[in-house]
Design a protein around this motif. Structure first.
Motif, PDB file in Angstrom:
ATOM      1  N   TRP A  32    -127.249 -14.433  79.331  1.00 13.72           N
ATOM      2  CA  TRP A  32    -128.710 -14.466  79.241  1.00 13.72           C
ATOM      3  C   TRP A  32    -129.180 -14.045  77.854  1.00 13.72           C
ATOM      4  O   TRP A  32    -130.194 -14.540  77.365  1.00 13.72           O
ATOM      5  CB  TRP A  32    -129.334 -13.592  80.326  1.00 13.72           C
ATOM      6  N   TYR A  69    -129.867 -15.109  83.806  1.00 10.41           N
ATOM      7  CA  TYR A  69    -129.625 -13.681  84.035  1.00 10.41           C
ATOM      8  C   TYR A  69    -129.216 -13.425  85.482  1.00 10.41           C
ATOM      9  O   TYR A  69    -128.244 -12.724  85.748  1.00 10.41           O
ATOM     10  CB  TYR A  69    -130.874 -12.864  83.687  1.00 10.41           C
ATOM     11  N   SER A  70    -129.954 -14.021  86.431  1.00  9.75           N
ATOM     12  CA  SER A  70    -129.647 -13.776  87.837  1.00  9.75           C
ATOM     13  C   SER A  70    -128.305 -14.382  88.224  1.00  9.75           C
ATOM     14  O   SER A  70    -127.621 -13.867  89.105  1.00  9.75           O
ATOM     15  CB  SER A  70    -130.751 -14.325  88.734  1.00  9.75           C
TER      16      SER A  70
END
Length: 95
Positions: free
Chosen positions: A46, A30-31
Protein backbone atom coordinates in the motif's frame (compact mmCIF):
# COMPACT_ATOMS: atom_id res chain seq x y z
CA UNK A 1 -8.85 29.74 -5.96
CA UNK A 2 -11.71 28.01 -7.77
CA UNK A 3 -10.68 29.62 -11.07
CA UNK A 4 -7.12 28.29 -10.64
CA UNK A 5 -8.47 24.83 -9.81
CA UNK A 6 -10.77 24.96 -12.83
CA UNK A 7 -7.75 25.91 -14.96
CA UNK A 8 -5.76 22.88 -13.77
CA UNK A 9 -8.68 20.45 -13.78
CA UNK A 10 -11.40 21.29 -16.28
CA UNK A 11 -14.04 19.71 -14.03
CA UNK A 12 -13.22 19.87 -10.29
CA UNK A 13 -15.95 17.37 -9.45
CA UNK A 14 -14.44 14.87 -11.89
CA UNK A 15 -10.97 15.47 -10.45
CA UNK A 16 -12.29 14.90 -6.92
CA UNK A 17 -14.04 11.70 -8.03
CA UNK A 18 -10.81 10.43 -9.59
CA UNK A 19 -8.84 11.15 -6.41
CA UNK A 20 -11.50 9.45 -4.25
CA UNK A 21 -11.44 6.34 -6.45
CA UNK A 22 -7.63 6.27 -6.39
CA UNK A 23 -7.62 6.60 -2.59
CA UNK A 24 -10.19 3.79 -2.42
CA UNK A 25 -7.83 1.66 -4.52
CA UNK A 26 -4.97 2.33 -2.09
CA UNK A 27 -7.30 1.37 0.77
CA UNK A 28 -8.17 -1.89 -0.99
CA UNK A 29 -4.48 -2.70 -1.46
CA UNK A 30 -3.94 -1.98 2.24
CA UNK A 31 -6.82 -4.22 3.30
CA UNK A 32 -5.59 -7.02 1.02
CA UNK A 33 -2.18 -6.82 2.68
CA UNK A 34 -3.50 -7.31 6.21
CA UNK A 35 -2.92 -11.03 6.68
CA UNK A 36 -2.84 -13.41 9.63
CA UNK A 37 0.47 -14.74 8.35
CA UNK A 38 2.67 -11.83 7.21
CA UNK A 39 3.95 -12.08 3.66
CA UNK A 40 6.89 -10.02 2.48
CA UNK A 41 5.26 -9.22 -0.86
CA UNK A 42 2.11 -7.79 0.71
CA UNK A 43 3.59 -5.94 3.69
CA UNK A 44 4.41 -2.58 2.10
CA UNK A 45 2.35 -2.80 -1.07
CA UNK A 46 0.00 0.00 0.00
CA UNK A 47 2.94 2.34 0.58
CA UNK A 48 4.23 1.68 -2.93
CA UNK A 49 0.71 2.20 -4.30
CA UNK A 50 0.45 5.51 -2.42
CA UNK A 51 3.84 6.57 -3.78
CA UNK A 52 2.73 5.73 -7.33
CA UNK A 53 -0.47 7.71 -6.78
CA UNK A 54 1.50 10.75 -5.61
CA UNK A 55 3.90 10.56 -8.54
CA UNK A 56 1.03 10.21 -11.03
CA UNK A 57 -0.86 13.19 -9.57
CA UNK A 58 2.25 15.37 -9.79
CA UNK A 59 2.92 14.18 -13.35
CA UNK A 60 -0.69 14.88 -14.36
CA UNK A 61 -0.57 18.41 -12.94
CA UNK A 62 2.75 19.09 -14.70
CA UNK A 63 1.33 17.77 -17.99
CA UNK A 64 -1.77 19.95 -17.65
CA UNK A 65 0.29 23.04 -16.96
CA UNK A 66 3.15 22.50 -19.45
CA UNK A 67 1.56 20.83 -22.47
CA UNK A 68 -0.84 22.94 -24.55
CA UNK A 69 -4.42 21.67 -24.82
CA UNK A 70 -4.13 21.52 -28.62
CA UNK A 71 -1.61 18.68 -28.31
CA UNK A 72 -4.06 16.61 -26.29
CA UNK A 73 -6.80 17.33 -28.82
CA UNK A 74 -4.53 16.39 -31.73
CA UNK A 75 -3.36 13.15 -30.09
CA UNK A 76 -6.76 12.00 -28.81
CA UNK A 77 -7.81 9.95 -31.86
CA UNK A 78 -4.40 8.30 -32.47
CA UNK A 79 -4.13 7.42 -28.76
CA UNK A 80 -7.63 5.93 -28.87
CA UNK A 81 -6.77 3.83 -31.95
CA UNK A 82 -3.53 2.59 -30.36
CA UNK A 83 -5.32 1.65 -27.13
CA UNK A 84 -8.01 -0.27 -29.04
CA UNK A 85 -5.27 -2.06 -31.02
CA UNK A 86 -3.51 -3.02 -27.80
CA UNK A 87 -6.78 -4.34 -26.35
CA UNK A 88 -7.28 -6.42 -29.48
CA UNK A 89 -3.71 -7.70 -29.16
CA UNK A 90 -4.50 -8.89 -25.65
CA UNK A 91 -7.44 -10.85 -27.02
CA UNK A 92 -5.27 -12.44 -29.72
CA UNK A 93 -1.99 -12.92 -27.84
CA UNK A 94 -3.37 -12.93 -24.30
CA UNK A 95 -2.13 -14.80 -21.29
Amino acid sequence: MLQRLRYLVADPLLGAAILVMAAFGVLMVYSAGVLDVPADAAMGAWRRQLLYLGVSVVAAVVMLVVVPLKWFERLAVPAYVVSIAMLAAVLVIGT
